[in-house]
Scaffold this motif. Structure first.
Motif, PDB file in Angstrom:
ATOM      1  N   LYS A 115      -8.053  -2.174   0.842  1.00 54.61           N
ATOM      2  CA  LYS A 115      -8.315  -0.853   0.292  1.00 54.61           C
ATOM      3  C   LYS A 115      -9.711  -0.804  -0.112  1.00 54.61           C
ATOM      4  CE  LYS A 115      -6.013  -1.903  -4.149  1.00 54.61           C
ATOM      5  NZ  LYS A 115      -4.756  -1.410  -4.965  1.00 54.61           N
ATOM      6  N   HIS A 116     -10.216  -1.901  -0.550  1.00 53.78           N
ATOM      7  CA  HIS A 116     -11.789  -1.979  -0.738  1.00 53.78           C
ATOM      8  C   HIS A 116     -12.700  -1.606   0.232  1.00 53.78           C
ATOM      9  CE1 HIS A 116     -10.006  -5.193  -3.996  1.00 53.78           C
ATOM     10  NE2 HIS A 116     -10.170  -3.765  -4.580  1.00 53.78           N
ATOM     11  N   LEU A 117     -12.386  -2.261   1.527  1.00 54.36           N
ATOM     12  CA  LEU A 117     -12.871  -1.846   2.649  1.00 54.36           C
ATOM     13  C   LEU A 117     -12.916  -0.206   3.075  1.00 54.36           C
ATOM     14  CD1 LEU A 117     -14.411  -2.341   5.360  1.00 54.36           C
ATOM     15  CD2 LEU A 117     -12.130  -2.926   6.570  1.00 54.36           C
ATOM     16  N   ARG A 118     -11.720   0.321   2.788  1.00 52.85           N
ATOM     17  CA  ARG A 118     -11.296   1.724   3.026  1.00 52.85           C
ATOM     18  C   ARG A 118     -12.534   2.566   2.236  1.00 52.85           C
ATOM     19  NH1 ARG A 118      -6.589   4.717   1.113  1.00 52.85           N
ATOM     20  NH2 ARG A 118      -5.621   2.624   1.302  1.00 52.85           N
ATOM     21  N   ALA A 119     -12.266   2.133   0.840  1.00 54.97           N
ATOM     22  CA  ALA A 119     -13.330   2.730  -0.207  1.00 54.97           C
ATOM     23  C   ALA A 119     -14.741   2.557   0.239  1.00 54.97           C
ATOM     24  CB  ALA A 119     -13.013   2.010  -1.558  1.00 54.97           C
ATOM     25  N   THR A 165     -20.058  -6.503   4.143  1.00 55.29           N
ATOM     26  CA  THR A 165     -19.672  -7.614   3.355  1.00 55.29           C
ATOM     27  C   THR A 165     -18.120  -7.721   3.024  1.00 55.29           C
ATOM     28  OG1 THR A 165     -21.918  -7.137   2.519  1.00 55.29           O
ATOM     29  CG2 THR A 165     -20.539  -8.511   1.255  1.00 55.29           C
ATOM     30  N   VAL A 166     -17.632  -6.765   2.693  1.00 53.11           N
ATOM     31  CA  VAL A 166     -16.120  -6.855   2.418  1.00 53.11           C
ATOM     32  C   VAL A 166     -15.299  -7.399   3.459  1.00 53.11           C
ATOM     33  CG1 VAL A 166     -14.174  -5.392   1.966  1.00 53.11           C
ATOM     34  CG2 VAL A 166     -16.258  -4.655   0.973  1.00 53.11           C
ATOM     35  N   VAL A 167     -15.874  -7.237   4.991  1.00 54.43           N
ATOM     36  CA  VAL A 167     -15.209  -7.676   6.058  1.00 54.43           C
ATOM     37  C   VAL A 167     -15.411  -9.198   6.184  1.00 54.43           C
ATOM     38  CG1 VAL A 167     -15.042  -7.934   8.492  1.00 54.43           C
ATOM     39  CG2 VAL A 167     -15.071  -5.380   7.384  1.00 54.43           C
ATOM     40  N   GLU A 168     -16.735  -9.606   5.760  1.00 54.12           N
ATOM     41  CA  GLU A 168     -17.134 -11.069   5.909  1.00 54.12           C
ATOM     42  C   GLU A 168     -16.301 -11.739   4.870  1.00 54.12           C
ATOM     43  OE1 GLU A 168     -21.038 -10.568   5.706  1.00 54.12           O
ATOM     44  OE2 GLU A 168     -21.572 -10.209   7.973  1.00 54.12           O
ATOM     45  N   LEU A 169     -16.409 -11.418   3.720  1.00 52.14           N
ATOM     46  CA  LEU A 169     -15.775 -12.138   2.621  1.00 52.14           C
ATOM     47  C   LEU A 169     -14.294 -12.016   2.512  1.00 52.14           C
ATOM     48  CD1 LEU A 169     -18.245 -11.078  -0.349  1.00 52.14           C
ATOM     49  CD2 LEU A 169     -18.304 -13.391   0.783  1.00 52.14           C
ATOM     50  N   GLY A 170     -13.783 -10.682   2.911  1.00 51.02           N
ATOM     51  CA  GLY A 170     -12.320 -10.522   2.911  1.00 51.02           C
ATOM     52  C   GLY A 170     -11.671 -11.620   4.040  1.00 51.02           C
ATOM     53  N   THR A 171     -12.437 -11.614   5.199  1.00 51.94           N
ATOM     54  CA  THR A 171     -11.979 -12.383   6.322  1.00 51.94           C
ATOM     55  C   THR A 171     -11.757 -14.149   5.798  1.00 51.94           C
ATOM     56  OG1 THR A 171     -12.679 -11.013   7.863  1.00 51.94           O
ATOM     57  CG2 THR A 171     -12.456 -13.367   8.462  1.00 51.94           C
ATOM     58  N   ALA A 172     -12.761 -14.337   4.928  1.00 53.70           N
ATOM     59  CA  ALA A 172     -13.142 -15.660   4.255  1.00 53.70           C
ATOM     60  C   ALA A 172     -11.934 -16.006   3.383  1.00 53.70           C
ATOM     61  CB  ALA A 172     -14.553 -15.975   3.729  1.00 53.70           C
ATOM     62  N   GLU A 224      -7.716  -4.934   9.011  1.00 56.06           N
ATOM     63  CA  GLU A 224      -7.698  -3.932  10.205  1.00 56.06           C
ATOM     64  C   GLU A 224      -7.187  -2.817  10.074  1.00 56.06           C
ATOM     65  OE1 GLU A 224      -7.118  -4.233  15.145  1.00 56.06           O
ATOM     66  OE2 GLU A 224      -6.730  -5.909  13.634  1.00 56.06           O
ATOM     67  N   ALA A 225      -5.896  -2.802   9.538  1.00 57.30           N
ATOM     68  CA  ALA A 225      -5.113  -1.645   9.141  1.00 57.30           C
ATOM     69  C   ALA A 225      -5.923  -0.637   8.299  1.00 57.30           C
ATOM     70  CB  ALA A 225      -3.884  -2.196   8.601  1.00 57.30           C
ATOM     71  N   GLU A 226      -6.749  -1.218   7.204  1.00 54.11           N
ATOM     72  CA  GLU A 226      -7.163  -0.078   6.343  1.00 54.11           C
ATOM     73  C   GLU A 226      -8.302   0.488   6.995  1.00 54.11           C
ATOM     74  OE1 GLU A 226      -6.451   1.158   3.516  1.00 54.11           O
ATOM     75  OE2 GLU A 226      -4.540  -0.152   3.080  1.00 54.11           O
ATOM     76  N   TYR A 227      -9.253  -0.320   8.092  1.00 51.75           N
ATOM     77  CA  TYR A 227     -10.295   0.118   8.917  1.00 51.75           C
ATOM     78  C   TYR A 227      -9.982   1.216   9.731  1.00 51.75           C
ATOM     79  CZ  TYR A 227     -13.225   0.581  12.898  1.00 51.75           C
ATOM     80  OH  TYR A 227     -14.014   1.148  13.691  1.00 51.75           O
ATOM     81  N   ASN A 228      -8.489   1.040  10.263  1.00 50.31           N
ATOM     82  CA  ASN A 228      -8.081   2.004  11.201  1.00 50.31           C
ATOM     83  C   ASN A 228      -7.775   3.208  10.353  1.00 50.31           C
ATOM     84  OD1 ASN A 228      -8.128   0.326  13.525  1.00 50.31           O
ATOM     85  ND2 ASN A 228      -6.107  -0.166  13.281  1.00 50.31           N
ATOM     86  N   LEU A 229      -7.029   3.094   9.341  1.00 55.45           N
ATOM     87  CA  LEU A 229      -6.953   4.357   8.526  1.00 55.45           C
ATOM     88  C   LEU A 229      -8.108   5.097   8.161  1.00 55.45           C
ATOM     89  CD1 LEU A 229      -4.748   6.037   7.026  1.00 55.45           C
ATOM     90  CD2 LEU A 229      -5.095   4.320   5.047  1.00 55.45           C
ATOM     91  N   ALA A 230      -9.009   4.308   7.767  1.00 57.21           N
ATOM     92  CA  ALA A 230     -10.590   5.059   7.341  1.00 57.21           C
ATOM     93  C   ALA A 230     -10.931   5.720   8.527  1.00 57.21           C
ATOM     94  CB  ALA A 230     -11.409   4.007   6.450  1.00 57.21           C
ATOM     95  N   SER A 231     -10.901   5.010   9.548  1.00 56.33           N
ATOM     96  CA  SER A 231     -11.480   5.377  10.846  1.00 56.33           C
ATOM     97  C   SER A 231     -11.007   6.847  11.247  1.00 56.33           C
ATOM     98  CB  SER A 231     -11.540   4.293  11.716  1.00 56.33           C
ATOM     99  OG  SER A 231     -12.113   4.828  13.143  1.00 56.33           O
ATOM    100  N   ARG A 232      -9.531   6.750  11.165  1.00 55.48           N
ATOM    101  CA  ARG A 232      -9.039   7.878  11.584  1.00 55.48           C
ATOM    102  C   ARG A 232      -9.300   9.210  10.804  1.00 55.48           C
ATOM    103  NH1 ARG A 232      -4.647   4.445  12.601  1.00 55.48           N
ATOM    104  NH2 ARG A 232      -3.803   5.042  10.467  1.00 55.48           N
ATOM    105  N   THR A 233      -9.394   8.995   9.488  1.00 57.41           N
ATOM    106  CA  THR A 233      -9.726   9.727   8.401  1.00 57.41           C
ATOM    107  C   THR A 233     -11.196  10.427   8.641  1.00 57.41           C
ATOM    108  OG1 THR A 233      -8.337   8.799   6.825  1.00 57.41           O
ATOM    109  CG2 THR A 233      -9.960  10.265   6.059  1.00 57.41           C
TER     110      THR A 233
END
Length: 161
Positions: free
Chosen positions: A51-55, A67-74, A81-90
Motif C-alpha cells: 500500500k506504500h507503493l500505491r500511495a 525506491t519502495v519497490v527496491e527496498l520492498g523487494t529486499a 505487484e498486486a498493489e502496482y496493478n491496482l494503482a495502475s488500473r486506477t
C-alpha cells in the motif's frame, strides 16, 4: 493475572505496530510531504507494504515508487505487484476519463468526403465515402443520416451508428 498482562502487552505492541504503519501511510498521503521527504521516509521505514507503493504512485512520485519497490523487494514484501496493478488500473481509468472529457470538449470537425460521380443526360450517380480520399479506409460506424440534393448542392450528413 499474568496471562491478562501478556495479552494487554501484545495488544499494546500490535497497536504500536499499526500506528507506525499508519504513520508512514499518513506521511506519504500528507500534502506537506514532497517526493524528497517521501524517499527519506521510505528508506527509514522498518517494514514496507504494497500500500506504500500505491500511495506513492497515486502522487506520481515515480522515483520514490522505485525506491519502495527496491527496498520492498529486499524486505520480502509480496504484495507489491498486486498493489502496482491496482494503482495502475486506477490511473488508467482516471486518464481515460480525462481523455474522454477532452475529446468531448472538441468542436465537431467538418471533413469533406471523397466522392466520384457519373452522369448521363437525365441522371447523376454519386459515390460518397466518409474518408479524405477514395482509396483511404472509410470512417467506421458511420451511416448516412440525411441526404439533401438541390440544383447546385448534394449535402450528405452523417450520424454515428
Amino acid at each position: 493475572m499474568v496471562r491478562t498482562a501478556v495479552v494487554g502487552f501484545l495488544a499494546l505492541l500490535l497497536a504500536q505496530c499499526r500506528a507506525v504503519d499508519d504513520a508512514l501511510l499518513t506521511a506519504l498521503s500528507s500534502p506537506e510531504t514532497d517526493e524528497t521527504q517521501c524517499k527519506e521516509l521510505v528508506q527509514n521505514a522498518p517494514k514496507l507494504k504494497g500500500k506504500h507503493l500505491r500511495a506513492t504512485m497515486q502522487r506520481s512520485w515515480w522515483d520514490c515508487s522505485l525506491t519502495v519497490v527496491e527496498l520492498g523487494t529486499a524486505q520480502g514484501v509480496h504484495d507489491l505487484e498486486a498493489e502496482y496493478n491496482l494503482a495502475s488500473r486506477t490511473l488508467k481509468k482516471q486518464l481515460g476519463s480525462l481523455k474522454t472529457a477532452i475529446e468531448g470538449a472538441k468542436t465537431t470537425q467538418v471533413v469533406n468526403p471523397a466522392f466520384e460521380w457519373a452522369q448521363s443526360p437525365n441522371e447523376v450517380f454519386l459515390n460518397v465515402k466518409f474518408a479524405h480520399k477514395l482509396d483511404a479506409p472509410a470512417t467506421l460506424d458511420v451511416k448516412v443520416q440525411n441526404v439533401t440534393i438541390t440544383e447546385k448542392v448534394a449535402d450528405c450528413r452523417r450520424g454515428s451508428a
